[in-house]
Design an enzyme around this catalytic site. Structure first.
Site, PDB file in Angstrom:
ATOM      1  N   LYS A 294       0.838  -1.204   0.000  1.00 58.93           N
ATOM      2  CA  LYS A 294       0.000   0.000   0.000  1.00 58.93           C
ATOM      3  C   LYS A 294       0.872   1.253   0.000  1.00 58.93           C
ATOM      4  CE  LYS A 294      -3.783  -2.451   2.240  1.00 58.93           C
ATOM      5  NZ  LYS A 294      -4.491  -2.811   3.469  1.00 58.93           N
TER       6      LYS A 294
ATOM      7  N   GLN B  47      -4.099  -1.518   9.808  1.00 55.02           N
ATOM      8  CA  GLN B  47      -4.133  -2.834   9.174  1.00 55.02           C
ATOM      9  C   GLN B  47      -4.731  -3.870  10.125  1.00 55.02           C
ATOM     10  OE1 GLN B  47      -3.182  -3.469   5.894  1.00 55.02           O
ATOM     11  NE2 GLN B  47      -4.047  -5.486   6.251  1.00 55.02           N
TER      12      GLN B  47
ATOM     13  N   ASP C   8     -10.474   3.263   4.592  1.00 57.96           N
ATOM     14  CA  ASP C   8     -10.762   1.830   4.459  1.00 57.96           C
ATOM     15  C   ASP C   8     -12.271   1.597   4.346  1.00 57.96           C
ATOM     16  OD1 ASP C   8      -8.808  -0.064   4.153  1.00 57.96           O
ATOM     17  OD2 ASP C   8      -8.297  -0.157   6.284  1.00 57.96           O
TER      18      ASP C   8
END
Ligand code: NAP
Length: 295
Positions: free
Chosen positions: A54, A98, A121
């Site tokens: 990412k 994460q 997200d």
């Protein structure tokens, strides 16, 4: 005849180049560089790889990333304190923690600690909930479901009026994917681990999305001829011939199903690259939205 391969790597590359041009425009016109904070907790190798990919993708399109790597022993309060500091920063437009998190940390509290305008997200309940509200503007749809829909749309697959079956009902993949297909006027059925006669349901699908984390679960006899198959699964299978000692396979038996379907995504090179591209797009959108904010 063998199915058309929906090339997620190529479609994601096209999306990234659109984002790169927009990032350059934002910088030139407003002096703003979109910024993404990534928070990695513990030393899970798969999570570390995801975060590294990412951050690399951010760099390629000109998005700044700010990496935080924290020990698995960090307390929930310390993590919430960091999120509060990142939330207040003007150069951080998006925040990504994460998952999964160590068991002593309440993932829900962490997700809810990210302000919805920085929730790139798309996991905050406010963002997820809006997916189910007819006609609502959803600030940030979760990246993997958004990637699935984008793959279908950019491949010219009609969604409206078609019958879609989603295998899996997780909060971050299956359920939001089903809601996004429903919002595009598909007739949607969700299957999960308690669904009887799954093959009978999947055989009714014009569009079949597999997101269950079971290697090669979907076999040819479960797929309607000419269906479009999107394989979200990422499963590691031991493979001594691979230098990494494993290889990645999806939830779909690709070799079998490609002989029945009209179009199919491969693993790797299907949904995975799109997930990252959608994260970049959400981060760009967050920066654009925050142009008029107090910072
Ligand atoms: P998850 O949270 O473990 O959810 C799995 C879902 O599949 C659950 O709803 C579960 O049902 C259902 N399920 C499990 N076994 C089943 C079976 N035998 N028959 C029917 N349903 C079954 O997983 P997830 O986070 O949604 O991820 C799913 C897969 O997508 C994984 O392989 C993951 O690695 C992959 N993934 C890929 C990307 C990408 O970018 N490509 C991103 C995220 C995830 P219950 O609810 O009844 O337990």
């Amino acid at each position: 005849m063998s199915a058309r391969i929906i090339d997620g790597s190529a479609i994601a590359a096209a999306v990234r180049s659109e984002i790169k041009a927009e990032v350059e425009r934002l910088k030139a016109e407003h002096g703003v560089i979109p910024g993404l904070a990534t928070v990695l907790i513990g030393d899970d190798p798969a999570s570390a790889t995801y975060v590294r990919n990412k951050r690399r993708a951010c760099a390629e399109v000109g998005i700044q990333s700010f990496g935080y790597e924290l020990p698995a022993t960090i307390s929930q309060d310390e993590l919430l304190q960091l999120l509060s500091e990142l939330s207040a920063r003007c150069d951080v437009h998006g925040i990504l923690v994460q998952l999964p998190l160590p068991s002593h940390i309440d993932a829900r509290r962490v997700v809810e600690a990210i302000p919805i305008q920085k929730d790139v997200d798309g996991f905050h309940p406010a963002n997820l909930g809006l997916l189910g509200v007819k006609g609502a503007h959803v600030p940030f749809a979760p990246c993997t479901p958004q990637g699935c829909v984008e793959l279908l749309e950019r491949s010219g697959v009609q969604i409206g009026g078609r019958r879609a079956v989603v295998l899996g009902r997780s909060t971050i993949v299956g359920l939001p994917t089903a809601l996004m297909l429903l919002a595009r006027d598909a007739t949607v059925t969700i299957c999960h681990s308690k669904t009887p006669n799954i093959a009978q349901v999947t055989r009714s699908a014009d569009i079949l999305v597999a997101a269950i984390g079971r290697p090669r679960f979907v076999t040819a006899d479960m797929v309607k001829p000419d269906a479009v198959v999107i394989d979200v699964g990422i499963n590691r299978l031991a493979d001594p011939s691979d230098p990494r000692g494993f290889r990645l396979v999806g939830d779909v038996d690709f070799d079998e199903v490609r002989e029945v379907a009209s179009a199919i995504t491969p693993v790797p090179g299907g949904v995975g690259p799109m997930t990252i591209a959608m994260l970049l797009r959400n981060t760009l959108r967050a920066a654009l939205n925050q142009l008029t904010a107090a910072c």
